[in-house]
Design a protein around this motif. Structure first.
Motif, PDB file in Angstrom:
ATOM      1  N   ALA A 120     -39.345 -37.225  36.635  1.00 55.31           N
ATOM      2  CA  ALA A 120     -39.477 -35.773  36.561  1.00 55.31           C
ATOM      3  C   ALA A 120     -38.256 -35.192  37.264  1.00 55.31           C
ATOM      4  O   ALA A 120     -37.761 -35.769  38.225  1.00 55.31           O
ATOM      5  CB  ALA A 120     -40.754 -35.306  37.242  1.00 55.31           C
ATOM      6  N   VAL A 121     -37.756 -34.072  36.782  1.00 56.49           N
ATOM      7  CA  VAL A 121     -36.546 -33.462  37.337  1.00 56.49           C
ATOM      8  C   VAL A 121     -36.898 -32.089  37.887  1.00 56.49           C
ATOM      9  O   VAL A 121     -37.455 -31.259  37.175  1.00 56.49           O
ATOM     10  CB  VAL A 121     -35.448 -33.329  36.254  1.00 56.49           C
ATOM     11  N   LEU A 122     -36.559 -31.858  39.144  1.00 56.10           N
ATOM     12  CA  LEU A 122     -36.777 -30.568  39.771  1.00 56.10           C
ATOM     13  C   LEU A 122     -35.623 -29.644  39.394  1.00 56.10           C
ATOM     14  O   LEU A 122     -34.469 -29.905  39.745  1.00 56.10           O
ATOM     15  CB  LEU A 122     -36.869 -30.729  41.289  1.00 56.10           C
ATOM     16  N   SER A 123     -35.907 -28.585  38.667  1.00 52.73           N
ATOM     17  CA  SER A 123     -34.848 -27.729  38.127  1.00 52.73           C
ATOM     18  C   SER A 123     -34.062 -26.986  39.193  1.00 52.73           C
ATOM     19  O   SER A 123     -32.938 -26.562  38.947  1.00 52.73           O
ATOM     20  CB  SER A 123     -35.425 -26.740  37.119  1.00 52.73           C
ATOM     21  N   PHE A 170     -37.638 -35.629  26.244  1.00 50.53           N
ATOM     22  CA  PHE A 170     -38.692 -34.634  26.091  1.00 50.53           C
ATOM     23  C   PHE A 170     -38.702 -33.713  27.307  1.00 50.53           C
ATOM     24  O   PHE A 170     -38.575 -34.173  28.434  1.00 50.53           O
ATOM     25  CB  PHE A 170     -40.025 -35.378  25.998  1.00 50.53           C
ATOM     26  N   ILE A 171     -38.846 -32.418  27.067  1.00 52.56           N
ATOM     27  CA  ILE A 171     -38.992 -31.437  28.142  1.00 52.56           C
ATOM     28  C   ILE A 171     -40.226 -30.597  27.861  1.00 52.56           C
ATOM     29  O   ILE A 171     -40.414 -30.105  26.748  1.00 52.56           O
ATOM     30  CB  ILE A 171     -37.761 -30.515  28.239  1.00 52.56           C
ATOM     31  N   ILE A 172     -41.065 -30.426  28.884  1.00 50.75           N
ATOM     32  CA  ILE A 172     -42.200 -29.501  28.808  1.00 50.75           C
ATOM     33  C   ILE A 172     -41.864 -28.330  29.721  1.00 50.75           C
ATOM     34  O   ILE A 172     -41.748 -28.496  30.930  1.00 50.75           O
ATOM     35  CB  ILE A 172     -43.513 -30.152  29.262  1.00 50.75           C
ATOM     36  N   ASP A 173     -41.674 -27.154  29.145  1.00 57.72           N
ATOM     37  CA  ASP A 173     -41.327 -25.946  29.888  1.00 57.72           C
ATOM     38  C   ASP A 173     -42.602 -25.141  30.102  1.00 57.72           C
ATOM     39  O   ASP A 173     -43.165 -24.584  29.159  1.00 57.72           O
ATOM     40  CB  ASP A 173     -40.293 -25.140  29.093  1.00 57.72           C
ATOM     41  N   THR A 174     -43.076 -25.082  31.358  1.00 62.24           N
ATOM     42  CA  THR A 174     -44.332 -24.388  31.668  1.00 62.24           C
ATOM     43  C   THR A 174     -44.117 -23.122  32.483  1.00 62.24           C
ATOM     44  O   THR A 174     -45.058 -22.603  33.062  1.00 62.24           O
ATOM     45  CB  THR A 174     -45.282 -25.329  32.451  1.00 62.24           C
ATOM     46  N   VAL A 175     -42.892 -22.618  32.515  1.00 64.39           N
ATOM     47  CA  VAL A 175     -42.572 -21.433  33.322  1.00 64.39           C
ATOM     48  C   VAL A 175     -43.169 -20.181  32.674  1.00 64.39           C
ATOM     49  O   VAL A 175     -42.944 -19.922  31.496  1.00 64.39           O
ATOM     50  CB  VAL A 175     -41.042 -21.283  33.468  1.00 64.39           C
ATOM     51  N   HIS A 179     -37.015 -16.554  32.091  1.00 67.12           N
ATOM     52  CA  HIS A 179     -36.006 -17.515  32.539  1.00 67.12           C
ATOM     53  C   HIS A 179     -35.124 -17.919  31.366  1.00 67.12           C
ATOM     54  O   HIS A 179     -35.463 -17.686  30.211  1.00 67.12           O
ATOM     55  CB  HIS A 179     -36.665 -18.744  33.164  1.00 67.12           C
ATOM     56  N   ASP A 180     -33.993 -18.526  31.678  1.00 68.56           N
ATOM     57  CA  ASP A 180     -33.051 -18.966  30.655  1.00 68.56           C
ATOM     58  C   ASP A 180     -33.355 -20.408  30.267  1.00 68.56           C
ATOM     59  O   ASP A 180     -33.019 -21.344  30.996  1.00 68.56           O
ATOM     60  CB  ASP A 180     -31.623 -18.842  31.173  1.00 68.56           C
ATOM     61  N   ALA A 181     -33.998 -20.610  29.139  1.00 65.38           N
ATOM     62  CA  ALA A 181     -34.359 -21.953  28.670  1.00 65.38           C
ATOM     63  C   ALA A 181     -33.130 -22.784  28.317  1.00 65.38           C
ATOM     64  O   ALA A 181     -33.190 -24.006  28.293  1.00 65.38           O
ATOM     65  CB  ALA A 181     -35.290 -21.849  27.467  1.00 65.38           C
ATOM     66  N   ASN A 182     -31.987 -22.121  28.075  1.00 64.53           N
ATOM     67  CA  ASN A 182     -30.762 -22.847  27.750  1.00 64.53           C
ATOM     68  C   ASN A 182     -30.320 -23.766  28.887  1.00 64.53           C
ATOM     69  O   ASN A 182     -29.641 -24.759  28.657  1.00 64.53           O
ATOM     70  CB  ASN A 182     -29.636 -21.877  27.399  1.00 64.53           C
ATOM     71  N   THR A 183     -30.710 -23.439  30.101  1.00 64.72           N
ATOM     72  CA  THR A 183     -30.392 -24.276  31.253  1.00 64.72           C
ATOM     73  C   THR A 183     -30.925 -25.692  31.056  1.00 64.72           C
ATOM     74  O   THR A 183     -30.299 -26.659  31.470  1.00 64.72           O
ATOM     75  CB  THR A 183     -31.020 -23.673  32.526  1.00 64.72           C
ATOM     76  N   TYR A 184     -32.047 -25.816  30.403  1.00 65.57           N
ATOM     77  CA  TYR A 184     -32.711 -27.110  30.239  1.00 65.57           C
ATOM     78  C   TYR A 184     -32.247 -27.855  28.994  1.00 65.57           C
ATOM     79  O   TYR A 184     -32.353 -29.075  28.923  1.00 65.57           O
ATOM     80  CB  TYR A 184     -34.223 -26.916  30.202  1.00 65.57           C
ATOM     81  N   VAL A 210     -44.721 -24.168  26.866  1.00 64.94           N
ATOM     82  CA  VAL A 210     -46.148 -23.946  27.111  1.00 64.94           C
ATOM     83  C   VAL A 210     -46.361 -22.585  27.760  1.00 64.94           C
ATOM     84  O   VAL A 210     -47.252 -21.843  27.395  1.00 64.94           O
ATOM     85  CB  VAL A 210     -46.727 -25.059  28.006  1.00 64.94           C
ATOM     86  N   GLY A 211     -45.515 -22.232  28.717  1.00 69.62           N
ATOM     87  CA  GLY A 211     -45.627 -20.955  29.393  1.00 69.62           C
ATOM     88  C   GLY A 211     -44.903 -19.876  28.625  1.00 69.62           C
ATOM     89  O   GLY A 211     -43.749 -20.043  28.239  1.00 69.62           O
ATOM     90  N   LEU A 212     -45.565 -18.772  28.372  1.00 66.33           N
ATOM     91  CA  LEU A 212     -44.945 -17.660  27.639  1.00 66.33           C
ATOM     92  C   LEU A 212     -44.884 -16.453  28.588  1.00 66.33           C
ATOM     93  O   LEU A 212     -45.901 -16.007  29.083  1.00 66.33           O
ATOM     94  CB  LEU A 212     -45.780 -17.313  26.409  1.00 66.33           C
ATOM     95  N   PRO A 213     -43.663 -15.944  28.843  1.00 66.75           N
ATOM     96  CA  PRO A 213     -43.551 -14.799  29.740  1.00 66.75           C
ATOM     97  C   PRO A 213     -44.271 -13.576  29.178  1.00 66.75           C
ATOM     98  O   PRO A 213     -44.392 -13.447  27.948  1.00 66.75           O
ATOM     99  CB  PRO A 213     -42.048 -14.561  29.846  1.00 66.75           C
ATOM    100  N   PRO A 214     -44.719 -12.675  30.031  1.00 66.34           N
ATOM    101  CA  PRO A 214     -45.448 -11.494  29.565  1.00 66.34           C
ATOM    102  C   PRO A 214     -44.603 -10.536  28.736  1.00 66.34           C
ATOM    103  O   PRO A 214     -45.128  -9.723  28.018  1.00 66.34           O
ATOM    104  CB  PRO A 214     -45.938 -10.837  30.844  1.00 66.34           C
ATOM    105  N   GLU A 215     -43.278 -10.627  28.853  1.00 68.73           N
ATOM    106  CA  GLU A 215     -42.408  -9.768  28.056  1.00 68.73           C
ATOM    107  C   GLU A 215     -41.332 -10.628  27.374  1.00 68.73           C
ATOM    108  O   GLU A 215     -40.995 -11.691  27.875  1.00 68.73           O
ATOM    109  CB  GLU A 215     -41.735  -8.705  28.929  1.00 68.73           C
ATOM    110  N   PRO A 216     -40.816 -10.199  26.235  1.00 67.65           N
ATOM    111  CA  PRO A 216     -39.815 -11.005  25.511  1.00 67.65           C
ATOM    112  C   PRO A 216     -38.518 -11.172  26.287  1.00 67.65           C
ATOM    113  O   PRO A 216     -38.163 -10.378  27.084  1.00 67.65           O
ATOM    114  CB  PRO A 216     -39.567 -10.235  24.236  1.00 67.65           C
TER     115      PRO A 216
END
Length: 57
Positions: free
Chosen positions: A6-9, A24-29, A33-38, A51-57
């Motif tokens: 597991a990698v601590l971002s 494989f990456i599971i993004d649960t934020v 955030h900037d998903a391009n970082t991952y 998996v995590g969807l922010p409340p605003e686009p």
């Protein structure tokens, strides 16, 4: 479940170590955030699951 690492971002050095190595990456934020970082961590034909969807686009 087959997870070897597991990698601590927030750890920049560790993130650089895994550049282009992950299958494989599971993004649960749930916050904006900037998903391009991952994406640079993925190897060719790697997968990202959001998996995590922010409340605003």
């Amino acid at each position: 479940m087959g997870v070897d690492n597991a990698v601590l971002s927030s750890d920049t050095e560790e993130m650089n170590t895994y550049s282009h190595k992950l299958h494989f990456i599971i993004d649960t934020v749930l916050a904006k955030h900037d998903a391009n970082t991952y994406l640079k961590l993925l190897r060719h034909d790697g997968s990202v699951v959001l998996v995590g969807l922010p409340p605003e686009p």
